[in-house]
Motif scaffolding. Structure first.
Motif, short mmCIF file in Angstrom:
data_model
loop_
_atom_site.label_atom_id
_atom_site.label_comp_id
_atom_site.label_asym_id
_atom_site.label_seq_id
_atom_site.Cartn_x
_atom_site.Cartn_y
_atom_site.Cartn_z
N HIS A 80 0.81 -1.22 0.00
CA HIS A 80 0.00 0.00 0.00
C HIS A 80 0.85 1.27 0.00
O HIS A 80 0.31 2.37 0.00
N ALA A 81 2.14 1.12 0.06
CA ALA A 81 3.02 2.29 0.02
C ALA A 81 4.41 1.80 -0.34
O ALA A 81 4.74 0.63 -0.10
N GLN A 82 5.21 2.69 -0.88
CA GLN A 82 6.56 2.32 -1.26
C GLN A 82 7.36 1.82 -0.04
O GLN A 82 8.12 0.86 -0.13
N TRP A 83 7.15 2.48 1.11
CA TRP A 83 7.94 2.06 2.29
C TRP A 83 7.60 0.64 2.71
O TRP A 83 8.47 -0.06 3.26
N GLU A 84 6.38 0.17 2.43
CA GLU A 84 6.05 -1.22 2.77
C GLU A 84 6.88 -2.19 1.93
O GLU A 84 7.33 -3.23 2.42
N ARG A 85 7.07 -1.86 0.65
CA ARG A 85 7.93 -2.71 -0.19
C ARG A 85 9.33 -2.81 0.42
O ARG A 85 9.91 -3.90 0.51
N ARG A 86 9.88 -1.67 0.77
CA ARG A 86 11.26 -1.66 1.27
C ARG A 86 11.34 -2.36 2.64
O ARG A 86 12.31 -3.07 2.92
N ALA A 87 10.34 -2.14 3.49
CA ALA A 87 10.33 -2.78 4.81
C ALA A 87 10.26 -4.30 4.67
O ALA A 87 10.96 -5.05 5.36
N PHE A 88 9.42 -4.75 3.75
CA PHE A 88 9.30 -6.18 3.47
C PHE A 88 10.65 -6.74 3.02
O PHE A 88 11.14 -7.75 3.54
N ALA A 89 11.28 -6.07 2.07
CA ALA A 89 12.51 -6.59 1.48
C ALA A 89 13.67 -6.57 2.48
O ALA A 89 14.43 -7.56 2.57
N ILE A 90 13.84 -5.49 3.22
CA ILE A 90 14.99 -5.47 4.15
C ILE A 90 14.77 -6.49 5.28
O ILE A 90 15.74 -7.08 5.77
N THR A 91 13.52 -6.74 5.64
CA THR A 91 13.27 -7.74 6.68
C THR A 91 13.67 -9.13 6.20
O THR A 91 14.34 -9.88 6.91
N LEU A 92 13.25 -9.48 4.96
CA LEU A 92 13.63 -10.80 4.44
C LEU A 92 15.15 -10.89 4.24
O LEU A 92 15.77 -11.89 4.58
N ALA A 93 15.74 -9.82 3.71
CA ALA A 93 17.17 -9.87 3.40
C ALA A 93 18.03 -9.92 4.66
O ALA A 93 19.10 -10.54 4.66
N MET A 94 17.59 -9.28 5.72
CA MET A 94 18.42 -9.21 6.94
C MET A 94 18.46 -10.51 7.73
O MET A 94 19.27 -10.66 8.65
N ALA A 95 17.58 -11.47 7.39
CA ALA A 95 17.64 -12.75 8.09
C ALA A 95 18.98 -13.45 7.84
O ALA A 95 19.46 -14.20 8.69
N ARG A 96 19.59 -13.21 6.66
CA ARG A 96 20.88 -13.86 6.36
C ARG A 96 22.00 -13.28 7.23
O ARG A 96 22.61 -14.04 8.00
N PRO A 97 22.28 -11.98 7.16
CA PRO A 97 23.33 -11.46 8.05
C PRO A 97 22.94 -11.56 9.53
O PRO A 97 23.81 -11.75 10.39
N GLY A 98 21.64 -11.42 9.82
CA GLY A 98 21.22 -11.44 11.23
C GLY A 98 21.30 -12.82 11.85
O GLY A 98 21.59 -12.95 13.04
N GLY A 99 21.01 -13.85 11.05
CA GLY A 99 21.12 -15.21 11.55
C GLY A 99 20.03 -15.62 12.54
O GLY A 99 20.13 -16.67 13.18
#
Lengths: 214, 219
Positions: free
Chosen positions: B26-45
């Motif tokens: 529903h907003a551009q920031w939701e796209r980015r929030a979704f993506a950084i959350t999925l992507a950070m699982a790798r470095p975050g562990g």
């Protein structure tokens, strides 16, 4: 959770960059920090968004259902081991690692929820809609599913029992709606057009042929 | 924890409001929030159970006033802060202030394999299953302070084992960083009247997926 959050309010103001919300600014700051620190790859972020915005969605699940309606052997495999049967069509992975298919009949209608968060079978349905993640749905559908179905304009016969599946573990549930009457001899492609997202969650029924007539 | 996330059976939230032709975001920031959350699982562990607990472990007022992706963001910030990956002063400053940690990155080429692999939770069974299909079981009356996946509305209620799913990672321990400790997982089905009393909708049955230690034999 606030169903009518600022996300909706700001949806109409996306063009107005002078009015960025606190959340928008925070996400920008986080992405900047993560990128500059080398924790995220911006190309990977774009790929993740593109995948779920354009590639993975309920058309996948509709093909699974249409095949189950058309092919008794496939239906049997789907009910026996849905994860493997769905993988036959190429739909695998995140949030679909362990899938169970549940079939609607005149005697029993199935509805899926995750009362604790938002568990949903991504490979076949995509990302969940806002209502699925919302407090009204999560709180009520385990207690008064007929009233919730009424919110979707769905009324079931009194004799149909309702079976609600609360996805509290990593098992994901896919509802196989009943095949509409008057579709004898239809191809899988034609049948798939009748299968809506909501019919695979259980908050809707498959569309009747008359509903898609041009 | 008995948090606001455990919503089954609560009243007062109003009708379900489906949105016709709803967009994926529903907003551009939701796209980015979704993506950084999925992507950070790798470095975050972190595990999926840790991320769920980070999202739900907040005051009811905070949980209920945030939108879905705002909760994701709050959970992500907490997980990163705990590990020193991104700290509150950096978020406030909007730029890195501390050296990066030596952690793996989710590169563009890693995305498709990561999504295709997912995170299967089935594990070799540590012992024979205690329950079988058809067994009557009691969902324990339990109120742990940490993460658990036994919703309040079934605690203390008796149901029937409908499916046996094999042994799966135990979320309560996985969220607490005490390991996977796999346990047998069952679909347990309850009659509507057992959960909601005499006013339950006729014909209603509700199931949860419950790990073995959530359950006891019932007569």
């Amino acid at each position: 959770m606030n169903n009518h959050s600022e996300t909706h309010a700001h949806h109409h103001h996306d063009h107005d960059h002078s009015e960025l919300s606190e959340t928008e600014l925070r996400v920008r700051a986080l992405e900047t920090i993560l990128t500059e620190k080398g924790y995220v790859d911006p190309v990977a972020l774009d790929l993740l968004i593109e995948t779920y915005e354009t590639k993975v969605g309920p058309r996948n699940g509709a093909q699974v259902v249409a095949k189950a309606w058309s092919d008794p052997a496939y239906r049997a495999r789907l009910l026996e081991d849905a994860t493997a049967a769905i993988a036959e069509l190429g739909y695998v992975g995140r949030q679909g690692e362990h899938v169970v298919a549940v079939e609607n009949t005149p005697a029993q209608h199935n509805v899926v929820v995750c009362t604790l968060c938002s568990c949903y079978p991504w490979p076949v349905l995509g990302l969940p809609p806002v209502w699925y993640k919302s407090a009204p749905y999560r709180s009520r559908v385990v207690k008064e599913p007929r009233a919730v179905l009424a919110d979707f304009g769905v009324t079931l016969p009194e004799g149909t029992a309702i079976r609600v599946w609360d996805s509290t573990a990593e098992i994901r549930y896919l509802v196989i709606p009943m095949r509409p009457a008057g579709t004898e001899g239809w191809s899988e492609t034609q049948l798939a057009d009748l299968v809506t997202r909501d019919s695979m969650i259980g908050t809707g029924l498959a569309r009747a042929p008359a509903e898609i007539a041009a | 924890m008995n948090g606001a996330h455990d919503m089954g059976g609560m009243d007062g939230f109003g009708p379900v409001v489906p949105e016709p032709n709803e967009p994926m975001f529903h907003a551009q920031w939701e796209r980015r929030a979704f993506a950084i959350t999925l992507a950070m699982a790798r470095p975050g562990g972190w595990t999926i159970d840790m991320s769920r607990f980070a999202r739900e472990n907040r005051s009811p007022a905070d949980y209920l006033s945030k939108s879905y992706y705002q909760i994701w963001l709050a959970g992500l910030e907490q997980l990163m802060e705990e590990r020193g990956l991104v700290t509150a002063d950096e978020v406030a400053a909007g730029k890195p202030l501390h050296p990066r940690k030596d952690v793996p990155l989710l590169g563009a080429a890693d995305v498709a394999p990561m999504l295709a692999r997912g995170g299967p939770t089935e594990r070799p069974a540590p012992a024979p299953a205690r329950f079988a299909v058809g067994d009557r079981v009691l969902a324990k009356e339990m109120h742990p302070q940490g993460h658990t996946r036994l919703p309040r509305y079934v605690r203390g209620r008796t149901g029937v084992v409908e499916l046996v799913h094999g042994a799966h990672v135990f979320p309560d321990s996985s969220a607490a960083s005490t390991g996977e400790q796999p346990q047998w997982l069952y679909t347990v089905t309850f009659d509507g009247a057992e959960l909601w009393g005499a006013d339950a909708e006729p014909g209603l049955r509700v199931s949860v997926d419950a790990w073995e230690s959530y359950l006891e034999s019932a007569p």
